[in-house]
Design a protein around this motif. Structure first.
Motif, PDB file in Angstrom:
ATOM      1  N   TRP A 102       0.826  -1.033  -0.105  1.00  0.00           N
ATOM      2  CA  TRP A 102      -0.205   0.055   0.054  1.00  0.00           C
ATOM      3  C   TRP A 102       0.742   1.117  -0.106  1.00  0.00           C
ATOM      4  O   TRP A 102       1.189   1.808   1.060  1.00  0.00           O
ATOM      5  CB  TRP A 102      -1.072   0.134   1.178  1.00  0.00           C
ATOM      6  CG  TRP A 102      -1.894   0.957   1.401  1.00  0.00           C
ATOM      7  CD1 TRP A 102      -1.796   2.200   0.805  1.00  0.00           C
ATOM      8  CD2 TRP A 102      -2.835   1.125   2.022  1.00  0.00           C
ATOM      9  NE1 TRP A 102      -3.031   3.020   1.000  1.00  0.00           N
ATOM     10  CE2 TRP A 102      -3.914   2.290   1.921  1.00  0.00           C
ATOM     11  CE3 TRP A 102      -3.519   0.260   3.020  1.00  0.00           C
ATOM     12  CZ2 TRP A 102      -4.852   2.557   2.484  1.00  0.00           C
ATOM     13  CZ3 TRP A 102      -4.689   0.545   3.777  1.00  0.00           C
ATOM     14  CH2 TRP A 102      -5.405   1.570   3.524  1.00  0.00           C
ATOM     15  N   PHE A 103       1.300   1.517  -1.200  1.00  0.00           N
ATOM     16  CA  PHE A 103       2.424   2.474  -1.327  1.00  0.00           C
ATOM     17  C   PHE A 103       1.688   3.985  -0.941  1.00  0.00           C
ATOM     18  O   PHE A 103       0.493   4.304  -1.374  1.00  0.00           O
ATOM     19  CB  PHE A 103       2.959   2.774  -2.662  1.00  0.00           C
ATOM     20  CG  PHE A 103       2.001   2.828  -3.732  1.00  0.00           C
ATOM     21  CD1 PHE A 103       1.698   3.701  -4.351  1.00  0.00           C
ATOM     22  CD2 PHE A 103       1.342   1.468  -4.351  1.00  0.00           C
ATOM     23  CE1 PHE A 103       0.987   4.116  -5.399  1.00  0.00           C
ATOM     24  CE2 PHE A 103       0.565   1.707  -5.297  1.00  0.00           C
ATOM     25  CZ  PHE A 103       0.419   2.678  -5.947  1.00  0.00           C
ATOM     26  N   GLU A 104       2.676   4.961  -0.708  1.00  0.00           N
ATOM     27  CA  GLU A 104       2.248   6.472  -0.446  1.00  0.00           C
ATOM     28  C   GLU A 104       1.572   6.664  -1.686  1.00  0.00           C
ATOM     29  O   GLU A 104       2.380   6.662  -2.802  1.00  0.00           O
ATOM     30  CB  GLU A 104       3.327   7.073   0.040  1.00  0.00           C
ATOM     31  CG  GLU A 104       3.049   8.634   0.544  1.00  0.00           C
ATOM     32  CD  GLU A 104       4.292   9.217   1.171  1.00  0.00           C
ATOM     33  OE1 GLU A 104       4.080  10.410   0.993  1.00  0.00           O
ATOM     34  OE2 GLU A 104       5.074   8.664   1.602  1.00  0.00           O
ATOM     35  N   GLY A 105       0.520   7.555  -1.591  1.00  0.00           N
ATOM     36  CA  GLY A 105      -0.129   8.233  -2.894  1.00  0.00           C
ATOM     37  C   GLY A 105      -1.009   7.157  -3.445  1.00  0.00           C
ATOM     38  O   GLY A 105      -1.521   7.425  -4.559  1.00  0.00           O
ATOM     39  N   ALA A 106      -1.160   6.058  -2.995  1.00  0.00           N
ATOM     40  CA  ALA A 106      -2.200   5.245  -3.751  1.00  0.00           C
ATOM     41  C   ALA A 106      -3.598   5.553  -3.615  1.00  0.00           C
ATOM     42  O   ALA A 106      -4.183   6.083  -2.794  1.00  0.00           O
ATOM     43  CB  ALA A 106      -2.110   3.676  -3.183  1.00  0.00           C
ATOM     44  N   THR A 107      -4.384   5.370  -5.038  1.00  0.00           N
ATOM     45  CA  THR A 107      -5.636   5.907  -5.068  1.00  0.00           C
ATOM     46  C   THR A 107      -6.380   4.779  -5.443  1.00  0.00           C
ATOM     47  O   THR A 107      -5.797   3.670  -5.785  1.00  0.00           O
ATOM     48  CB  THR A 107      -5.770   7.231  -6.068  1.00  0.00           C
ATOM     49  OG1 THR A 107      -5.302   6.640  -7.287  1.00  0.00           O
ATOM     50  CG2 THR A 107      -5.078   8.171  -5.315  1.00  0.00           C
ATOM     51  N   TYR A 108      -7.708   5.053  -5.659  1.00  0.00           N
ATOM     52  CA  TYR A 108      -8.874   3.797  -6.000  1.00  0.00           C
ATOM     53  C   TYR A 108      -8.227   2.951  -6.799  1.00  0.00           C
ATOM     54  O   TYR A 108      -8.316   1.744  -6.614  1.00  0.00           O
ATOM     55  CB  TYR A 108     -10.194   4.583  -6.322  1.00  0.00           C
ATOM     56  CG  TYR A 108     -11.273   3.661  -6.757  1.00  0.00           C
ATOM     57  CD1 TYR A 108     -12.058   3.258  -5.741  1.00  0.00           C
ATOM     58  CD2 TYR A 108     -11.385   3.174  -8.185  1.00  0.00           C
ATOM     59  CE1 TYR A 108     -12.962   2.360  -6.152  1.00  0.00           C
ATOM     60  CE2 TYR A 108     -12.470   2.154  -8.128  1.00  0.00           C
ATOM     61  CZ  TYR A 108     -13.273   1.775  -7.132  1.00  0.00           C
ATOM     62  OH  TYR A 108     -14.219   1.046  -7.511  1.00  0.00           O
ATOM     63  N   PRO A 109      -7.636   3.203  -8.215  1.00  0.00           N
ATOM     64  CA  PRO A 109      -7.389   2.170  -9.157  1.00  0.00           C
ATOM     65  C   PRO A 109      -6.151   1.373  -8.679  1.00  0.00           C
ATOM     66  O   PRO A 109      -5.967   0.106  -8.960  1.00  0.00           O
ATOM     67  CB  PRO A 109      -7.195   2.956 -10.452  1.00  0.00           C
ATOM     68  CG  PRO A 109      -7.189   4.339 -10.199  1.00  0.00           C
ATOM     69  CD  PRO A 109      -7.882   4.478  -8.740  1.00  0.00           C
ATOM     70  N   ASP A 110      -5.341   1.929  -8.012  1.00  0.00           N
ATOM     71  CA  ASP A 110      -4.149   1.498  -7.581  1.00  0.00           C
ATOM     72  C   ASP A 110      -4.549  -0.064  -6.637  1.00  0.00           C
ATOM     73  O   ASP A 110      -3.933  -0.972  -6.705  1.00  0.00           O
ATOM     74  CB  ASP A 110      -3.176   2.091  -6.789  1.00  0.00           C
ATOM     75  CG  ASP A 110      -2.724   3.385  -7.413  1.00  0.00           C
ATOM     76  OD1 ASP A 110      -2.405   3.150  -8.968  1.00  0.00           O
ATOM     77  OD2 ASP A 110      -2.922   4.417  -6.972  1.00  0.00           O
ATOM     78  N   PHE A 111      -5.694   0.104  -5.746  1.00  0.00           N
ATOM     79  CA  PHE A 111      -5.840  -1.077  -5.003  1.00  0.00           C
ATOM     80  C   PHE A 111      -6.386  -2.292  -5.439  1.00  0.00           C
ATOM     81  O   PHE A 111      -6.486  -3.278  -5.147  1.00  0.00           O
ATOM     82  CB  PHE A 111      -7.050  -0.313  -3.850  1.00  0.00           C
ATOM     83  CG  PHE A 111      -6.673   0.749  -2.870  1.00  0.00           C
ATOM     84  CD1 PHE A 111      -5.573   0.328  -2.037  1.00  0.00           C
ATOM     85  CD2 PHE A 111      -7.122   1.802  -3.094  1.00  0.00           C
ATOM     86  CE1 PHE A 111      -5.101   1.519  -1.163  1.00  0.00           C
ATOM     87  CE2 PHE A 111      -6.668   2.852  -2.352  1.00  0.00           C
ATOM     88  CZ  PHE A 111      -5.696   2.628  -1.118  1.00  0.00           C
ATOM     89  N   TYR A 112      -6.816  -2.093  -6.798  1.00  0.00           N
ATOM     90  CA  TYR A 112      -6.948  -3.349  -7.581  1.00  0.00           C
ATOM     91  C   TYR A 112      -5.983  -4.467  -7.965  1.00  0.00           C
ATOM     92  O   TYR A 112      -6.144  -5.523  -8.022  1.00  0.00           O
ATOM     93  CB  TYR A 112      -7.782  -2.976  -9.003  1.00  0.00           C
ATOM     94  CG  TYR A 112      -9.206  -2.372  -8.918  1.00  0.00           C
ATOM     95  CD1 TYR A 112     -10.108  -3.279  -8.480  1.00  0.00           C
ATOM     96  CD2 TYR A 112      -9.568  -1.306  -8.895  1.00  0.00           C
ATOM     97  CE1 TYR A 112     -11.550  -2.962  -8.376  1.00  0.00           C
ATOM     98  CE2 TYR A 112     -10.856  -0.826  -9.121  1.00  0.00           C
ATOM     99  CZ  TYR A 112     -11.696  -1.691  -8.729  1.00  0.00           C
ATOM    100  OH  TYR A 112     -13.014  -1.478  -8.752  1.00  0.00           O
ATOM    101  N   ASN A 113      -4.861  -3.678  -7.515  1.00  0.00           N
ATOM    102  CA  ASN A 113      -3.668  -4.348  -8.217  1.00  0.00           C
ATOM    103  C   ASN A 113      -2.853  -4.940  -6.757  1.00  0.00           C
ATOM    104  O   ASN A 113      -1.649  -4.973  -7.066  1.00  0.00           O
ATOM    105  CB  ASN A 113      -2.655  -3.769  -9.159  1.00  0.00           C
ATOM    106  CG  ASN A 113      -3.440  -3.654 -10.555  1.00  0.00           C
ATOM    107  OD1 ASN A 113      -3.755  -4.672 -10.901  1.00  0.00           O
ATOM    108  ND2 ASN A 113      -3.392  -2.302 -11.132  1.00  0.00           N
ATOM    109  N   MET A 114      -3.287  -5.025  -5.750  1.00  0.00           N
ATOM    110  CA  MET A 114      -2.698  -5.051  -4.499  1.00  0.00           C
ATOM    111  C   MET A 114      -3.006  -6.575  -3.810  1.00  0.00           C
ATOM    112  O   MET A 114      -2.263  -7.371  -3.705  1.00  0.00           O
ATOM    113  CB  MET A 114      -2.903  -3.988  -3.303  1.00  0.00           C
ATOM    114  CG  MET A 114      -2.105  -2.566  -3.867  1.00  0.00           C
ATOM    115  SD  MET A 114      -2.557  -1.341  -2.617  1.00  0.00           S
ATOM    116  CE  MET A 114      -1.876  -0.130  -3.479  1.00  0.00           C
TER     117      MET A 114
END
Length: 144
Positions: free
Chosen positions: A86-98
């Motif tokens: 969960w990197f700094e600056g993560a937003t909505y679309p980023d969470f799909y790839n975690m």
């Protein structure tokens, strides 16, 4: 430090099965919005709730993205991995790839046995069919 009683009494929605699939689901189900994604305190609270739900065996990690799968990682190891990806600056679309979470079978089955369906209003269901959710979970949780 997490106050379990607070979540059972004030944020009972996070215990609803099959509602927390992605990290952003936890954020929304805790009452936060898109504008809160970047707040460090929100990340800390989400990690605390995930720790609580994992420790109660209510959820499990269904799939990791871009991570080496570990068989039966420890609770601490799972939380460290989530914190790392969960990197700094993560937003909505980023969470799909975690990471993706699922609800444990025992939890869903016990709730369905009480009459819960996908269209049940969670808060009304808990109030009318369960009452004290915290006690109910401890009484019904399988002993490992």
């Amino acid at each position: 430090m997490i106050n379990k009683d607070f979540y059972f009494s004030q944020r009972v929605g996070v215990f609803c099965p099959n509602i927390n699939e992605f990290l952003f689901d936890f954020i929304y189900n805790l009452g936060y919005s898109d504008s809160d994604f970047l707040r460090p305190d929100v990340k800390i609270e989400v990690l605390e709730v995930i720790e609580l739900l994992l420790s109660l065996d209510l959820i499990y990690v269904y799939k990791w993205y871009n991570e080496i799968e570990e068989k039966n990682p420890s609770l601490k190891g799972t939380l460290e991995k989530i914190n790392r990806i969960w990197f700094e600056g993560a937003t909505y679309p980023d969470f799909y790839n975690m990471v993706i979470f699922g609800s444990t079978e025992w939890y869903v089955q016990k709730l369905e046995n009480l009459g819960m369906t996908q269209t049940s209003d969670w808060q009304i269901f808990v109030a009318n069919e369960i009452g004290d959710l915290q006690s109910w979970i401890y009484e019904n949780k399988p002993i490992n």
